[in-house]
Write a protein that holds these residues in place. Structure first.
Motif: not given
Ligand code: HPA
Ligand code: MG
Length: 226
Positions: A65-68, A96-100
């Motif tokens: 679900l990280g990109d929702h 620690n993620s670039d896409h959240t």
């Protein structure tokens, strides 16, 4: 959750399975509040193991679900500790993620247990109007699923508000003979059919102030019976 709620299988894994013959750890091996001495049988799942498993569930959830943008719906009261710790770990991964995307946290209160027995009438006490879920990706966070009836009722209620997607994370799934077959997508532990307390799981509101998940003793049940 899939659309058909009658029979569910778990997503990637069904949780850490604790067998019926697991005796738990002796209480002497751990610290716990002395006001509960005599009220517990054993430490069933130590706090550190709960935390480590939660960290992995957070990773699985973010993978899916990280990109929702996620609306977390914490099922009170027992779900508060698991939800808080799960959200903490999701936040750590997000840092620690670039896409959240943003995550919001909301609460709903359900009540069905008196003493160690489930009652027929399930009450939804808070947030009856869940229209803020419409079109959203919802993560329901529950402490424990046994018959699955509570989860089924809640899913029906949530679905009526037409979210885009619903996933359920349950820390514990209890093996009960009368299971509806409705299981969470993310499961921490599958446990035998024993009444457990601690880590916000209560017996008549007591034992939430215990950080391990423990089995309550017969004298503990008597002491806190209503
Ligand atoms: N402990 C506390 N609350 C519960 C349980 C349990 O084992 N099962 C369902 N609600
Ligand atoms: Mg309870």
């Amino acid at each position: 959750m899939a659309d058909d709620l009658t029979i569910q299988t778990c997503g990637k894994d069904g949780g850490i399975v604790i067998n019926d013959d697991w005796p738990g750890y002796s209480l002497e091996l751990f610290n716990y509040p002395k006001h509960y001495s005599g009220d517990l049988e054993c430490v069933y799942i130590p706090h550190g193991v709960i935390m480590d498993r939660t960290e992995r569930l957070a990773r699985n959830i973010m993978g899916d679900l990280g990109d929702h943008d996620i609306v977390v719906l914490c099922v009170l009261k027992a779900g508060y500790q698991f939800c808080a710790d799960l959200v903490e770990r999701i936040k750590a991964l997000s840092r620690n993620s670039d896409h959240t995307l943003p995550m919001s946290v909301n609460f709903i209160r359900l009540k069905s247990y008196v003493n160690d027995q489930s009652t027929e009438d399930l009450h939804i006490v808070g947030a009856e109007d869940l229209s803020f879920l419409t079109g959203k990706n919802v993560l329901i966070v529950e402490a424990i699923v046994d018959t699955g009836k509570t989860m089924k009722t809640l899913l029906k209620h949530v679905e009526a508000f037409r979210p885009k997607m619903i996933k359920v994370a349950g820390l514990l799934v209890k093996r009960v003979p009368n299971s509806s077959g409705c299981l969470p997508d993310y499961v921490g532990f599958e446990i035998p059919n024993r009444f457990v307390v601690g880590y916000a799981l209560d017996y008549n509101e007591y034992f939430r102030d215990l950080n391990h998940i423990c089995v309550i003793s017969e004298s503990g049940k008597l002491k806190y019976k209503v």
